[in-house]
Motif scaffolding. Sequence first.
Motif, PDB file in Angstrom:
ATOM      1  N   ARG A  14       0.848  -1.208   0.000  1.00  0.00           N
ATOM      2  CA  ARG A  14       0.000   0.000   0.000  1.00  0.00           C
ATOM      3  C   ARG A  14       0.883   1.259   0.000  1.00  0.00           C
ATOM      4  NH1 ARG A  14      -2.918   3.998   2.389  1.00  0.00           N
ATOM      5  NH2 ARG A  14      -5.091   4.032   1.746  1.00  0.00           N
ATOM      6  N   LYS A  25      -0.197  13.946  -8.453  1.00  0.00           N
ATOM      7  CA  LYS A  25      -0.678  15.209  -7.872  1.00  0.00           C
ATOM      8  C   LYS A  25       0.227  16.376  -8.270  1.00  0.00           C
ATOM      9  CE  LYS A  25      -3.022  13.085  -3.942  1.00  0.00           C
ATOM     10  NZ  LYS A  25      -2.931  12.776  -2.493  1.00  0.00           N
ATOM     11  N   GLU A  33      -2.692  16.428   0.556  1.00  0.00           N
ATOM     12  CA  GLU A  33      -3.770  16.033   1.478  1.00  0.00           C
ATOM     13  C   GLU A  33      -5.134  16.228   0.822  1.00  0.00           C
ATOM     14  OE1 GLU A  33      -4.814  18.405   5.182  1.00  0.00           O
ATOM     15  OE2 GLU A  33      -4.060  16.515   6.017  1.00  0.00           O
ATOM     16  N   ASP A  34      -5.946  15.167   0.846  1.00  0.00           N
ATOM     17  CA  ASP A  34      -7.306  15.216   0.298  1.00  0.00           C
ATOM     18  C   ASP A  34      -8.248  14.699   1.381  1.00  0.00           C
ATOM     19  OD1 ASP A  34      -9.747  14.723  -0.993  1.00  0.00           O
ATOM     20  OD2 ASP A  34      -8.767  14.208  -2.896  1.00  0.00           O
ATOM     21  N   ILE A  67      -2.617   6.553   6.585  1.00  0.00           N
ATOM     22  CA  ILE A  67      -2.835   7.774   5.796  1.00  0.00           C
ATOM     23  C   ILE A  67      -1.798   8.835   6.172  1.00  0.00           C
ATOM     24  CG2 ILE A  67      -4.439   9.702   5.448  1.00  0.00           C
ATOM     25  CD1 ILE A  67      -6.752   7.583   5.695  1.00  0.00           C
ATOM     26  N   ALA A  70       1.370   7.847   4.605  1.00  0.00           N
ATOM     27  CA  ALA A  70       1.225   8.012   3.145  1.00  0.00           C
ATOM     28  C   ALA A  70       1.495   9.461   2.742  1.00  0.00           C
ATOM     29  CB  ALA A  70      -0.184   7.591   2.714  1.00  0.00           C
ATOM     30  N   LYS A  71       0.991  10.402   3.521  1.00  0.00           N
ATOM     31  CA  LYS A  71       1.203  11.821   3.204  1.00  0.00           C
ATOM     32  C   LYS A  71       2.653  12.220   3.459  1.00  0.00           C
ATOM     33  CE  LYS A  71      -2.480  13.060   5.632  1.00  0.00           C
ATOM     34  NZ  LYS A  71      -3.566  13.876   6.248  1.00  0.00           N
ATOM     35  N   GLN A  74       4.707  11.219   0.546  1.00  0.00           N
ATOM     36  CA  GLN A  74       4.445  12.104  -0.600  1.00  0.00           C
ATOM     37  C   GLN A  74       5.165  13.447  -0.460  1.00  0.00           C
ATOM     38  OE1 GLN A  74       0.275  12.201  -2.052  1.00  0.00           O
ATOM     39  NE2 GLN A  74      -0.114  10.524  -0.613  1.00  0.00           N
ATOM     40  N   ARG A  98      -6.337   4.699  -6.846  1.00  0.00           N
ATOM     41  CA  ARG A  98      -7.275   4.692  -5.720  1.00  0.00           C
ATOM     42  C   ARG A  98      -8.097   3.418  -5.624  1.00  0.00           C
ATOM     43  NH1 ARG A  98      -9.041  11.094  -5.192  1.00  0.00           N
ATOM     44  NH2 ARG A  98      -7.281  11.661  -3.843  1.00  0.00           N
ATOM     45  N   LEU A 101      -5.827   0.935  -4.031  1.00  0.00           N
ATOM     46  CA  LEU A 101      -5.608   1.189  -2.600  1.00  0.00           C
ATOM     47  C   LEU A 101      -6.773   0.668  -1.759  1.00  0.00           C
ATOM     48  CD1 LEU A 101      -4.032   4.778  -2.632  1.00  0.00           C
ATOM     49  CD2 LEU A 101      -2.854   2.599  -2.229  1.00  0.00           C
TER      50      LEU A 101
END
Length: 157
Positions: A14, A25, A33-34, A67, A70-71, A74, A98, A101
């Motif tokens: 993942r 992005k 960040e979303d 999460i 993950a950020k 990135q 997505r 994921l």
Amino acid sequence: ASQAESLFNTINERLSYMEDVALFKANNHLPIEDVEREKVVVKKAIDSAANHGLSPQQTKAFFQAQIAVAKAIQYRHRADWLSQPASNQPRDLHQVIRPELLTLGNQINVELAAYIEQNGKISAKQEDMFKQSITVKYVSESDKELLFNALKKIELK
Ligand SMILES: C=C(O[C@@H]1C=C(C(=O)O)C=C[C@H]1O)C(=O)O
């Protein structure tokens, strides 16, 4: 590979998507960040936890940790590309990454539930193997500890 190693490899897989997420992005002028997407990911994780008999609150917290890491991955790639632009093309975030994921998130819960049914909760005994299994670039030692501490709190409900 053991059942625990297979689970840890899926968690690593993942995280392996995040370089492509970051590049997609960056190329499309989207923020890392979303928050709306995070709500979808967390809701799917809670639904999947319920389907597989995992404690929902701890599973939610573990996905929030995934999460956060993950950020962080990135942002570290984005920093690199300020001085050394990327040359490769990412997979499509919406059509490819997505959906994959979400599939991996469900697979993590399936493997985790099977592990706990047979062995009990993940414990400190698995920490070294966990850390060795997370091979993705830009996952720090403290990121690994955040993930593992959340993972070992998950139990069957
Ligand atoms: C992976 C993404 O980047 C971030 C991390 C997310 C995740 O780990 O699921 C979700 C939303 C974003 O804040 C994404 O946008 O899909």
